[in-house]
Design a protein around this motif. Structure first.
Motif, short mmCIF file in Angstrom:
data_model
loop_
_atom_site.label_atom_id
_atom_site.label_comp_id
_atom_site.label_asym_id
_atom_site.label_seq_id
_atom_site.Cartn_x
_atom_site.Cartn_y
_atom_site.Cartn_z
N ARG A 8 102.59 -29.25 58.87
CA ARG A 8 102.37 -30.69 58.73
C ARG A 8 102.57 -31.42 60.06
NH1 ARG A 8 105.64 -31.98 53.05
NH2 ARG A 8 104.21 -30.82 51.67
N SER A 9 103.62 -31.03 60.80
CA SER A 9 103.88 -31.69 62.08
C SER A 9 102.78 -31.39 63.08
CB SER A 9 105.22 -31.23 62.64
OG SER A 9 105.23 -29.82 62.85
N SER A 10 102.25 -30.13 63.06
CA SER A 10 101.18 -29.79 63.99
C SER A 10 99.90 -30.54 63.65
CB SER A 10 100.92 -28.29 63.97
OG SER A 10 100.51 -27.87 62.67
N SER A 11 99.62 -30.70 62.33
CA SER A 11 98.43 -31.44 61.92
C SER A 11 98.55 -32.91 62.29
CB SER A 11 98.20 -31.29 60.42
OG SER A 11 99.30 -31.84 59.69
N PRO A 16 95.87 -37.59 66.08
CA PRO A 16 95.60 -38.61 67.10
C PRO A 16 94.65 -38.14 68.19
CG PRO A 16 97.94 -38.51 66.60
CD PRO A 16 97.31 -37.32 65.94
N THR A 17 94.76 -36.85 68.55
CA THR A 17 93.87 -36.30 69.57
C THR A 17 92.43 -36.29 69.08
OG1 THR A 17 95.67 -34.91 70.39
CG2 THR A 17 93.43 -34.33 71.06
N VAL A 18 92.24 -35.88 67.84
CA VAL A 18 90.88 -35.84 67.27
C VAL A 18 90.29 -37.24 67.20
CG1 VAL A 18 89.54 -35.30 65.20
CG2 VAL A 18 91.33 -33.73 65.98
N LEU A 19 91.10 -38.19 66.73
CA LEU A 19 90.62 -39.57 66.64
C LEU A 19 90.30 -40.14 68.01
CD1 LEU A 19 93.07 -41.00 63.93
CD2 LEU A 19 90.68 -40.29 63.64
N THR A 20 91.10 -39.75 69.01
CA THR A 20 90.82 -40.22 70.37
C THR A 20 89.50 -39.70 70.87
OG1 THR A 20 93.19 -40.31 70.89
CG2 THR A 20 91.66 -40.22 72.75
N TYR A 21 89.21 -38.41 70.65
CA TYR A 21 87.94 -37.84 71.09
C TYR A 21 86.76 -38.44 70.33
CZ TYR A 21 89.97 -34.27 74.12
OH TYR A 21 90.61 -33.63 75.15
N ILE A 22 86.96 -38.72 69.06
CA ILE A 22 85.89 -39.36 68.29
C ILE A 22 85.60 -40.75 68.84
CG2 ILE A 22 85.28 -40.32 66.03
CD1 ILE A 22 86.81 -38.02 64.74
N GLY A 23 86.66 -41.50 69.13
CA GLY A 23 86.48 -42.83 69.71
C GLY A 23 85.79 -42.77 71.06
#
Length: 285
Positions: A8-11, A16-23
């Motif tokens: 859970r902590s790793s996910s 945030p990293t995935v959302l940053t790349y999407i943005g």
């Protein structure tokens, strides 16, 4: 239970990293699509640009728009004028800004704060409000429709920000650099050009890029303070392709591409020397 909590902590850390790349990807598409459209439109015929439904990629690639520009001495002159004006303005701005910023950064003198406030306040005045006064002054001084009028006008707009930018950068440099030169028998002038300027390459490059960009893209004063085709710049040349009954959109896009290349190359050059300038000249051998 421990493995589940670690998953859970790793996910949570990955989200945030995935959302940053999407943005960033959305921003890249938003900023890059108009540039791609401009480039591919310059490779189309004027008829194909108006085809419905519109297409990004041309059916037939053609360089007719670029050939029309390079075969026309008047259009070539637009680029020469822009290079002359933007180049001279950039050099003069850097020279004055470096010397002035060094004085603001290293010396305490009377009315220093007042001058700083005055320089900052000039940035709050919309340039369009100065158009009529500048036009009247240029005509009164007899320099209308000259390089000197454009260069002098652009300096008024580029110098305040350049001085602020260079002063802020020089304030980050230790005064021990100057003192070392003075101890060795040098002067403040020697310290500026032999030590401070080499160390200040990143700030100088950033100032040069901003100044060149502003001078190259300026439209309003270039249109108002010149009338002959021999002194028109690239932004005016693009506007002149908008005829009364027809627009040469492919030529407009081609000239826009060619007009963007110097700025792109300048940014690439600046990026290359940003980190190199951070340490060059800062170590006394």
């Amino acid at each position: 239970m421990a493995p589940r909590s670690s998953k859970r902590s790793s996910s949570r850390s990955i989200l945030p990293t995935v959302l940053t790349y999407i943005g960033l990807a959305i921003g890249l598409v938003f900023a890059g699509f108009p540039i791609l459209w401009m480039f591919f439109s310059s490779l189309k015929s004027n008829t194909e640009i108006f085809a419905l439904p519109p297409k990004l990629l041309p059916d037939v690639y053609t360089l007719v728009a670029y050939a029309s520009i390079f075969d026309d001495p008047v259009k070539i002159r637009f680029f020469i004028n822009s290079y002359i004006v933007a180049g001279v303005v950039t050099l003069l701005t850097l020279l004055v800004a470096i010397i002035t910023a060094y004085g603001f950064s290293r010396y305490a003198f009377r009315f220093k704060n007042t001058l700083n406030i005055f320089i900052i306040s000039t940035q709050t005045v919309p340039p369009i409000t100065l158009l009529i006064p500048y036009f009247g002054m240029v005509v009164a001084f007899g320099i209308f429709d000259t390089y000197f009028a454009l260069i002098l006008t652009y300096l008024v707009f580029t110098l305040p920000y350049a001085i602020l930018l260079m002063t802020g950068y020089l304030n980050t440099l230790p005064k021990e650099l100057d003192e070392a030169v003075l101890v060795d028998g040098g002067t403040s002038w020697t310290a500026l050009w032999r030590v401070i300027v080499p160390v200040s390459v990143p700030g100088i490059v950033a100032t040069a890029v901003y100044t060149f960009l502003l001078s190259w893209n300026e439209f309003l004063f270039a249109l108002t303070l010149t009338k002959s085709m021999d002194l028109r710049t690239v932004p005016i040349g693009i506007q002149l392709l908008m005829g009364q009954h027809a627009f040469e959109w492919n030529e407009m896009m081609a000239m826009s591409v060619l007009g963007s290349l110097p700025l792109l190359l300048l940014y690439l050059f600046a990026q290359r020397y940003f980190l190199a300038g951070m340490t060059s000249g800062s170590v006394k051998s």
